[in-house]
Write a protein that holds these residues in place. Structure first.
Motif, PDB file in Angstrom:
ATOM      1  N   ASP A  91      74.819 -44.010  81.609  1.00 44.91           N
ATOM      2  CA  ASP A  91      73.523 -44.358  81.000  1.00 44.91           C
ATOM      3  C   ASP A  91      72.645 -43.119  80.800  1.00 44.91           C
ATOM      4  O   ASP A  91      72.010 -42.961  79.757  1.00 44.91           O
ATOM      5  CB  ASP A  91      72.776 -45.377  81.858  1.00 44.91           C
ATOM      6  CG  ASP A  91      73.409 -46.761  81.836  1.00 44.91           C
ATOM      7  OD1 ASP A  91      74.277 -47.015  80.981  1.00 44.91           O
ATOM      8  OD2 ASP A  91      73.036 -47.582  82.696  1.00 44.91           O
ATOM      9  N   ILE A  92      72.607 -42.244  81.789  1.00 42.54           N
ATOM     10  CA  ILE A  92      71.796 -41.032  81.687  1.00 42.54           C
ATOM     11  C   ILE A  92      72.316 -40.154  80.551  1.00 42.54           C
ATOM     12  O   ILE A  92      71.544 -39.659  79.726  1.00 42.54           O
ATOM     13  CB  ILE A  92      71.786 -40.262  83.027  1.00 42.54           C
ATOM     14  CG1 ILE A  92      71.012 -41.060  84.094  1.00 42.54           C
ATOM     15  CG2 ILE A  92      71.176 -38.871  82.851  1.00 42.54           C
ATOM     16  CD1 ILE A  92      71.201 -40.549  85.512  1.00 42.54           C
ATOM     17  N   ARG A  93      73.617 -39.987  80.480  1.00 41.72           N
ATOM     18  CA  ARG A  93      74.192 -39.142  79.427  1.00 41.72           C
ATOM     19  C   ARG A  93      73.988 -39.763  78.048  1.00 41.72           C
ATOM     20  O   ARG A  93      73.743 -39.041  77.071  1.00 41.72           O
ATOM     21  CB  ARG A  93      75.663 -38.882  79.717  1.00 41.72           C
ATOM     22  CG  ARG A  93      75.828 -38.051  81.014  1.00 41.72           C
ATOM     23  CD  ARG A  93      77.237 -37.670  81.293  1.00 41.72           C
ATOM     24  NE  ARG A  93      77.599 -36.603  80.357  1.00 41.72           N
ATOM     25  CZ  ARG A  93      78.859 -36.249  80.133  1.00 41.72           C
ATOM     26  NH1 ARG A  93      79.843 -36.859  80.746  1.00 41.72           N
ATOM     27  NH2 ARG A  93      79.125 -35.271  79.297  1.00 41.72           N
ATOM     28  N   GLN A  94      74.045 -41.070  77.950  1.00 47.47           N
ATOM     29  CA  GLN A  94      73.784 -41.722  76.666  1.00 47.47           C
ATOM     30  C   GLN A  94      72.307 -41.593  76.277  1.00 47.47           C
ATOM     31  O   GLN A  94      71.985 -41.500  75.095  1.00 47.47           O
ATOM     32  CB  GLN A  94      74.209 -43.187  76.710  1.00 47.47           C
ATOM     33  CG  GLN A  94      75.718 -43.335  76.695  1.00 47.47           C
ATOM     34  CD  GLN A  94      76.171 -44.779  76.821  1.00 47.47           C
ATOM     35  OE1 GLN A  94      75.455 -45.634  77.350  1.00 47.47           O
ATOM     36  NE2 GLN A  94      77.381 -45.052  76.348  1.00 47.47           N
ATOM     37  N   THR A  95      71.431 -41.558  77.254  1.00 49.86           N
ATOM     38  CA  THR A  95      70.008 -41.339  76.976  1.00 49.86           C
ATOM     39  C   THR A  95      69.808 -39.944  76.380  1.00 49.86           C
ATOM     40  O   THR A  95      69.020 -39.768  75.444  1.00 49.86           O
ATOM     41  CB  THR A  95      69.174 -41.513  78.258  1.00 49.86           C
ATOM     42  OG1 THR A  95      69.348 -42.845  78.740  1.00 49.86           O
ATOM     43  CG2 THR A  95      67.699 -41.246  78.002  1.00 49.86           C
ATOM     44  N   ILE A  96      70.516 -38.966  76.903  1.00 42.75           N
ATOM     45  CA  ILE A  96      70.437 -37.617  76.327  1.00 42.75           C
ATOM     46  C   ILE A  96      70.921 -37.645  74.881  1.00 42.75           C
ATOM     47  O   ILE A  96      70.312 -37.022  74.001  1.00 42.75           O
ATOM     48  CB  ILE A  96      71.234 -36.606  77.180  1.00 42.75           C
ATOM     49  CG1 ILE A  96      70.589 -36.451  78.556  1.00 42.75           C
ATOM     50  CG2 ILE A  96      71.315 -35.247  76.471  1.00 42.75           C
ATOM     51  CD1 ILE A  96      71.417 -35.644  79.544  1.00 42.75           C
ATOM     52  N   ASP A  97      71.991 -38.374  74.611  1.00 46.42           N
ATOM     53  CA  ASP A  97      72.484 -38.510  73.227  1.00 46.42           C
ATOM     54  C   ASP A  97      71.379 -39.036  72.311  1.00 46.42           C
ATOM     55  O   ASP A  97      71.168 -38.523  71.214  1.00 46.42           O
ATOM     56  CB  ASP A  97      73.674 -39.479  73.160  1.00 46.42           C
ATOM     57  CG  ASP A  97      74.920 -38.988  73.871  1.00 46.42           C
ATOM     58  OD1 ASP A  97      75.037 -37.762  74.124  1.00 46.42           O
ATOM     59  OD2 ASP A  97      75.777 -39.839  74.186  1.00 46.42           O
ATOM     60  N   VAL A  98      70.678 -40.069  72.765  1.00 47.43           N
ATOM     61  CA  VAL A  98      69.602 -40.672  71.965  1.00 47.43           C
ATOM     62  C   VAL A  98      68.472 -39.674  71.758  1.00 47.43           C
ATOM     63  O   VAL A  98      67.953 -39.525  70.644  1.00 47.43           O
ATOM     64  CB  VAL A  98      69.083 -41.970  72.635  1.00 47.43           C
ATOM     65  CG1 VAL A  98      67.816 -42.473  71.965  1.00 47.43           C
ATOM     66  CG2 VAL A  98      70.164 -43.042  72.614  1.00 47.43           C
ATOM     67  N   LEU A  99      68.065 -38.991  72.811  1.00 47.10           N
ATOM     68  CA  LEU A  99      66.984 -38.013  72.696  1.00 47.10           C
ATOM     69  C   LEU A  99      67.332 -36.915  71.698  1.00 47.10           C
ATOM     70  O   LEU A  99      66.478 -36.456  70.937  1.00 47.10           O
ATOM     71  CB  LEU A  99      66.662 -37.405  74.058  1.00 47.10           C
ATOM     72  CG  LEU A  99      66.049 -38.365  75.078  1.00 47.10           C
ATOM     73  CD1 LEU A  99      65.964 -37.705  76.447  1.00 47.10           C
ATOM     74  CD2 LEU A  99      64.686 -38.843  74.623  1.00 47.10           C
TER      75      LEU A  99
ATOM     76  N   THR B 168      65.068 -30.697  71.445  1.00 50.02           N
ATOM     77  CA  THR B 168      65.978 -30.682  72.594  1.00 50.02           C
ATOM     78  C   THR B 168      66.827 -29.410  72.613  1.00 50.02           C
ATOM     79  O   THR B 168      67.780 -29.329  73.378  1.00 50.02           O
ATOM     80  CB  THR B 168      66.892 -31.925  72.585  1.00 50.02           C
ATOM     81  OG1 THR B 168      67.651 -31.929  71.376  1.00 50.02           O
ATOM     82  CG2 THR B 168      66.081 -33.206  72.713  1.00 50.02           C
TER      83      THR B 168
ATOM     84  N   ARG C  14      66.578 -37.813  68.080  1.00 51.42           N
ATOM     85  CA  ARG C  14      65.178 -38.008  67.688  1.00 51.42           C
ATOM     86  C   ARG C  14      64.652 -36.743  67.044  1.00 51.42           C
ATOM     87  O   ARG C  14      64.538 -35.712  67.697  1.00 51.42           O
ATOM     88  CB  ARG C  14      64.320 -38.387  68.904  1.00 51.42           C
ATOM     89  CG  ARG C  14      64.728 -39.648  69.634  1.00 51.42           C
ATOM     90  CD  ARG C  14      64.498 -40.910  68.819  1.00 51.42           C
ATOM     91  NE  ARG C  14      63.152 -41.091  68.394  1.00 51.42           N
ATOM     92  CZ  ARG C  14      62.288 -41.935  68.939  1.00 51.42           C
ATOM     93  NH1 ARG C  14      62.654 -42.684  69.946  1.00 51.42           N
ATOM     94  NH2 ARG C  14      61.068 -42.026  68.458  1.00 51.42           N
TER      95      ARG C  14
END
Length: 164
Positions: free
Chosen positions: A7-15, A23, A18
């Motif tokens: 989940d944390i790594r997928q959040t980085i993908d989303v960020l 980033t 943007r």
């Protein structure tokens, strides 16, 4: 635990997708309490993480003895003993040479000082440990200091404040 890291790594993908977010210096991870357990696991697995901020976190002292007051605890502790990759200290050792800031309360009854020191010792350099006169809930000054610490370490070089 594995799902949390995913989940944390997928959040980085989303960020990273943007457009309004820069980033380019990477995406630091800040974890509080149990989040301070997951943050090193995710950070060690992802080179896009330039820095870790661990608030109110420490390592688990593994005790495999049966304990009637803690049903199920030996099962969890045996699992962690068997799979060292799930322990934040093992992950922190692999996170170096990226910087780590740990912030903890001197009177924290959830995360004992020996667990904090064990996690800190496991981390490579650079690393810093700051203590506050509080329990598990850190004071507002800790959050201000954390923001300043992160700004200096991840801001693009052209926008970093001058060193004192």
């Amino acid at each position: 635990m594995v799902r949390a890291v995913i989940d944390i790594r997928q959040t980085i993908d989303v960020l990273e997708r943007r457009r309004e977010l820069d980033t380019s210096p990477g995406v630091p991870i800040a974890g509080y309490s149990m989040g301070a357990w997951f943050a090193p696991l995710a950070g060690a697995a992802d080179r896009r993480v330039p820095a870790l901020l661990l608030m109110g976190g420490g390592s688990l002292a593994v005790d495999a003895r049966p304990d009637e007051d803690r049903p199920g605890a030996p099962v969890i502790e045996n699992l962690l003993e068997r799979y060292t990759a799930l322990q934040p200290g093992a992950a922190l050792a692999r996170f170096a040479p990226r910087p780590v800031l740990m912030q903890n309360g001197r009177r924290d009854r959830l995360v004992p000082a020996d667990g904090v020191r064990a996690l800190f010792e496991a981390a490579g350099h650079p690393k810093e440990l700051r203590w506050y006169d509080c329990g598990h809930i850190l004071p507002p000054e800790a959050f201000r200091e954390a923001a300043s610490w992160l700004t200096v370490r991840i801001a693009p070089a052209a926008t970093r404040p001058a060193a004192r």
